[in-house]
Design an enzyme around this catalytic site. Structure first.
Site, PDB file in Angstrom:
ATOM      1  N   LYS A  70     -18.448  -3.689  21.187  1.00 27.93           N
ATOM      2  CA  LYS A  70     -18.200  -4.675  22.119  1.00 27.93           C
ATOM      3  C   LYS A  70     -16.416  -5.420  21.763  1.00 27.93           C
ATOM      4  O   LYS A  70     -16.079  -6.437  20.903  1.00 27.93           O
ATOM      5  CB  LYS A  70     -18.787  -6.012  21.457  1.00 27.93           C
ATOM      6  CG  LYS A  70     -18.559  -6.192  22.929  1.00 27.93           C
ATOM      7  CD  LYS A  70     -20.284  -7.677  23.587  1.00 27.93           C
ATOM      8  CE  LYS A  70     -20.503  -9.042  24.597  1.00 27.93           C
ATOM      9  NZ  LYS A  70     -20.338  -7.872  25.780  1.00 27.93           N
TER      10      LYS A  70
HETATM   11  N1  PXG Z   1     -23.103  -4.257  28.878  1.00 24.28           N
HETATM   12  C1  PXG Z   1     -21.949  -4.581  28.319  1.00 24.28           C
HETATM   13  C2  PXG Z   1     -20.817  -3.601  28.591  1.00 24.28           C
HETATM   14  C3  PXG Z   1     -21.518  -5.965  27.974  1.00 24.28           C
HETATM   15  O1  PXG Z   1     -20.531  -6.268  28.377  1.00 24.28           O
HETATM   16  C4  PXG Z   1     -23.850  -5.944  27.755  1.00 24.28           C
HETATM   17  C5  PXG Z   1     -24.032  -4.916  28.302  1.00 24.28           C
HETATM   18  C6  PXG Z   1     -25.749  -6.552  28.113  1.00 24.28           C
HETATM   19  O2  PXG Z   1     -25.270  -7.732  26.599  1.00 24.28           O
HETATM   20  P1  PXG Z   1     -25.473  -8.687  26.301  1.00 24.28           P
HETATM   21  O3  PXG Z   1     -26.393  -8.839  24.849  1.00 24.28           O
HETATM   22  O4  PXG Z   1     -24.991  -9.795  26.822  1.00 24.28           O
HETATM   23  O5  PXG Z   1     -27.857  -8.817  26.579  1.00 24.28           O
HETATM   24  C7  PXG Z   1     -22.486  -6.546  27.684  1.00 24.28           C
HETATM   25  C8  PXG Z   1     -22.400  -8.440  28.011  1.00 24.28           C
HETATM   26  C9  PXG Z   1     -19.098 -11.908  30.667  1.00 24.28           C
HETATM   27  C10 PXG Z   1     -19.865 -11.482  29.610  1.00 24.28           C
HETATM   28  O6  PXG Z   1     -18.115 -13.333  30.300  1.00 24.28           O
HETATM   29  C11 PXG Z   1     -20.238 -10.311  29.573  1.00 24.28           C
HETATM   30  C12 PXG Z   1     -20.817  -9.707  29.059  1.00 24.28           C
HETATM   31  C13 PXG Z   1     -22.287 -10.604  28.217  1.00 24.28           C
HETATM   32  C14 PXG Z   1     -21.775 -11.782  28.606  1.00 24.28           C
HETATM   33  C15 PXG Z   1     -20.484 -12.514  29.719  1.00 24.28           C
HETATM   34  O7  PXG Z   1     -18.461 -11.250  31.730  1.00 24.28           O
HETATM   35  N2  PXG Z   1     -21.657  -8.694  28.919  1.00 24.28           N
END
Ligand code: PXG
Length: 290
Positions: free
Chosen positions: A149
């Site tokens: 990430k």
């Molecule tokens: N794939 C990607 C590429 C992400 O960035 C997820 C899956 C889901 O992961 P989690 O651990 O959150 O279940 C993410 C998470 C935003 C934002 O501000 C993006 C995410 C999480 C929180 C906020 O757009 N991405």
């Protein structure tokens, strides 16, 4: 609003970072997006563990311990008196000179923003989301592993632009050889013949904390679950499709590339898992007091 910046709580307009910070110059850094629900930080340990794994993958030496980071997060939430919040925890390589060399960056920059959350509009949870397939492919794991990430989200942003141009909110990203990987900020699940399926993260997707929570809920309820390579044909013909993410939680998808999914309404299993997930957000995490 107070922001945590390198050990201090500062006002929002004083939370300023150098233009020589490699997080800005090169997207060189890692981050987490975390939610709190009524003074419970959902799956905090899992988020911190993933952050350390991301940092390790880019050879960024964390300047704080896991405990210190947790304390800093809670201190920031308390300073802003937030019960329900979105936490953005960012570690950059730090200030260096012009040039890629990370060795020139002596001190990583750490900041924590705690704010209210912006979810998809409520209507999408009731009616379901319409999404598209992005023309932009997901990064190759051998080039920049989507498991990390990192602050380098251009791959996702290009796919998000694909979604926006199609008049939708989210886009499915495929691997170079056209397997379904994930969406720009969410993981993807399908339900077919009573089975719950999601792509394995090794093909090039983030190992979502919400994804893991949903898998745990399915296993506990005895729902048959498999990680499986999926093509768009599998997604189009699924009975149900939903996305998972920290911001989105669990959101039903009812149209993809103008094709109707199932009966065009949020699916029964999707709604059941959503209920169970809601219950989990009341118990699964670290509590704090304001
Ligand atoms: N794939 C990607 C590429 C992400 O960035 C997820 C899956 C889901 O992961 P989690 O651990 O959150 O279940 C993410 C998470 C935003 C934002 O501000 C993006 C995410 C999480 C929180 C906020 O757009 N991405």
């Amino acid at each position: 609003m107070k922001i945590y910046l390198n050990g201090k709580l500062v006002d929002k307009d004083k939370a300023i970072i150098s233009v020589f910070d490699h997080g800005l110059l090169y997207g060189d850094g890692v981050f987490e997006g975390i939610r709190t629900y009524d003074c419970l930080i959902f799956r905090l340990k899992e988020h911190i563990d993933r952050l350390f794994k991301s940092a390790d993958a880019i050879e960024l030496k964390m300047p704080m311990t896991k405990i210190e980071l947790i304390e800093a997060i809670i201190k920031t939430l308390k300073a802003n008196r937030l019960k329900d919040a979105y936490i953005r925890l960012v570690i950059t390589r730090g200030v260096g000179d012009l040039g890629l060399d990370p060795r020139k960056c002596r001190h990583p920059t750490v900041f924590i923003i705690t704010d209210y959350i912006v979810l998809y509009p409520k209507k999408f949870y009731q009616k379901g989301l319409e999404i598209v397939t992005a023309t932009t492919k997901r990064n190759l794991p051998q080039a920049l592993n989507p498991k990390i990430k990192s602050l380098n989200y251009l791959n996702n942003i290009l796919a998000k632009i694909d979604a926006i141009k199609s008049g939708t909110e989210e886009a499915i990203m495929l691997t170079y050889n056209d397997y379904v990987a994930e969406c720009t900020g969410d993981n993807i699940f399908i339900v077919n013949g009573g089975e719950l399926l999601t792509p394995p993260v090794d093909i090039g997707a983030l190992e979502g904390i919400t994804r893991d929570a949903v898998i745990g809920l399915a296993k506990k309820s005895g729902i048959p679950f498999y990680e499986k390579l999926l093509k768009m044909e599998d997604v189009y013909s699924a009975n149900e499709v939903f996305l998972t993410g920290t911001a989105a939680e669990i959101i039903p998808v009812v149209r993809i590339d103008e094709r109707r999914i199932g009966n065009g309404k949020p699916g029964g299993l999707t709604l059941r898992l959503r209920e169970q997930f809601k219950a989990l957000t009341k118990i699964d995490g670290v509590r704090y007091a304001l």
